[in-house]
Design a protein around this motif. Structure first.
Motif, PDB file in Angstrom:
ATOM      1  N   ARG A   8       0.988  -1.305  -0.125  1.00  0.00           N
ATOM      2  CA  ARG A   8      -0.018   0.031  -0.035  1.00  0.00           C
ATOM      3  C   ARG A   8       0.893   1.126   0.056  1.00  0.00           C
ATOM      4  NH1 ARG A   8      -3.719  -0.432   4.635  1.00  0.00           N
ATOM      5  NH2 ARG A   8      -3.310  -2.740   4.726  1.00  0.00           N
ATOM      6  N   ILE A   9       1.964   1.360   0.959  1.00  0.00           N
ATOM      7  CA  ILE A   9       2.880   2.326   0.646  1.00  0.00           C
ATOM      8  C   ILE A   9       3.610   2.544  -0.627  1.00  0.00           C
ATOM      9  CG2 ILE A   9       4.956   3.388   1.936  1.00  0.00           C
ATOM     10  CD1 ILE A   9       4.009   1.954   4.431  1.00  0.00           C
ATOM     11  N   LEU A  10       4.016   1.442  -1.094  1.00  0.00           N
ATOM     12  CA  LEU A  10       4.878   1.645  -2.258  1.00  0.00           C
ATOM     13  C   LEU A  10       3.541   2.252  -3.467  1.00  0.00           C
ATOM     14  CD1 LEU A  10       6.779  -1.761  -2.365  1.00  0.00           C
ATOM     15  CD2 LEU A  10       7.606   0.643  -2.165  1.00  0.00           C
ATOM     16  N   ASN A  11       2.465   1.638  -3.520  1.00  0.00           N
ATOM     17  CA  ASN A  11       1.419   2.044  -4.371  1.00  0.00           C
ATOM     18  C   ASN A  11       0.990   3.508  -4.267  1.00  0.00           C
ATOM     19  OD1 ASN A  11       1.275  -0.424  -5.724  1.00  0.00           O
ATOM     20  ND2 ASN A  11      -0.415  -1.002  -4.496  1.00  0.00           N
ATOM     21  N   ALA A  12       0.927   3.875  -3.078  1.00  0.00           N
ATOM     22  CA  ALA A  12       0.714   5.422  -2.657  1.00  0.00           C
ATOM     23  C   ALA A  12       1.693   6.090  -3.205  1.00  0.00           C
ATOM     24  CB  ALA A  12       0.445   5.476  -0.985  1.00  0.00           C
ATOM     25  N   ALA A  13       3.098   5.792  -2.992  1.00  0.00           N
ATOM     26  CA  ALA A  13       4.252   6.569  -3.448  1.00  0.00           C
ATOM     27  C   ALA A  13       4.264   6.865  -5.003  1.00  0.00           C
ATOM     28  CB  ALA A  13       5.532   6.044  -3.159  1.00  0.00           C
ATOM     29  N   VAL A  14       3.584   5.711  -5.674  1.00  0.00           N
ATOM     30  CA  VAL A  14       3.478   5.698  -7.263  1.00  0.00           C
ATOM     31  C   VAL A  14       2.430   6.613  -7.591  1.00  0.00           C
ATOM     32  CG1 VAL A  14       2.883   4.618  -9.302  1.00  0.00           C
ATOM     33  CG2 VAL A  14       4.558   3.572  -7.809  1.00  0.00           C
ATOM     34  N   VAL A  15       1.273   6.721  -6.865  1.00  0.00           N
ATOM     35  CA  VAL A  15       0.273   7.536  -7.260  1.00  0.00           C
ATOM     36  C   VAL A  15       0.404   8.915  -6.938  1.00  0.00           C
ATOM     37  CG1 VAL A  15      -2.156   7.935  -6.442  1.00  0.00           C
ATOM     38  CG2 VAL A  15      -1.679   5.616  -7.042  1.00  0.00           C
ATOM     39  N   VAL A  16       1.205   9.229  -5.946  1.00  0.00           N
ATOM     40  CA  VAL A  16       1.376  10.696  -5.463  1.00  0.00           C
ATOM     41  C   VAL A  16       2.345  11.346  -6.600  1.00  0.00           C
ATOM     42  CG1 VAL A  16       2.458  12.103  -3.876  1.00  0.00           C
ATOM     43  CG2 VAL A  16       0.813  10.438  -3.096  1.00  0.00           C
ATOM     44  N   ALA A  17       3.621  10.495  -6.869  1.00  0.00           N
ATOM     45  CA  ALA A  17       4.314  10.922  -7.823  1.00  0.00           C
ATOM     46  C   ALA A  17       3.742  11.093  -9.285  1.00  0.00           C
ATOM     47  CB  ALA A  17       5.486   9.741  -7.891  1.00  0.00           C
TER      48      ALA A  17
END
Length: 157
Positions: A8-17
């Motif tokens: 979830r954290i990795l996916n959130a980083a991709v979405v924010v970027a």
């Protein structure tokens, strides 16, 4: 559970970027689209319109140049995540302020600040994603960031 949270954290980083880069490209193109009509609404015409438009665009480009250098150094010293959110915050404030300008100097100032903020987002976002993603998913993640980001141009147009 820990793997799920990590994902979830990795996916959130991709979405924010990706969304940050989307707004970067959207803003840069949209400014080019609205620059002349916005200056006309301020009463500028002819050579003054052209010269002031170039002045404002140059201010934005200078902000991008200086911002790229400053945010790059800050990203190495303070961390990519803080630079990512800091740059998004700065260009967001600058873009809101742009809606209230009444002079070309104020317009140029806020476009400089917007450019400064815009410069930090992609560098921090793409580097953060590349650093935290597992090696086998890094290419996919950066492709998602770039693809969503570039689609900002399509939406702005």
């Amino acid at each position: 559970m820990n793997d799920k949270k990590n994902t979830r954290i990795l996916n959130a980083a991709v979405v924010v970027a990706a969304l940050g880069y989307f707004v970067d490209i959207y803003d840069l193109l949209l400014f080019s689209i609205v620059r002349v009509p916005s200056l006309v609404s301020m009463g500028l015409t002819g050579d003054t319109l052209t010269n002031e438009g170039i002045y404002i665009l140059n201010a934005q480009m200078l902000g991008l140049l200086i911002g790229g250098l400053v945010w790059g150094v800050l990203g190495d010293k303070k961390g990519r995540l803080s630079v990512l959110f800091g740059s998004i915050f700065i260009y967001s404030i600058a873009n809101i302020a742009n809606g209230f300008v009444e002079s070309t100097d104020a317009y140029a100032f806020w476009r400089f600040i917007a450019g400064f903020g815009l410069a930090g987002e992609l560098g921090a976002g793409i580097t953060l994603v590349a650093e935290i993603m597992p090696k086998e998913k890094r290419g996919y993640a950066t492709t998602i960031v770039a693809s969503i980001g570039v689609s900002g141009a399509v939406v702005a147009y």
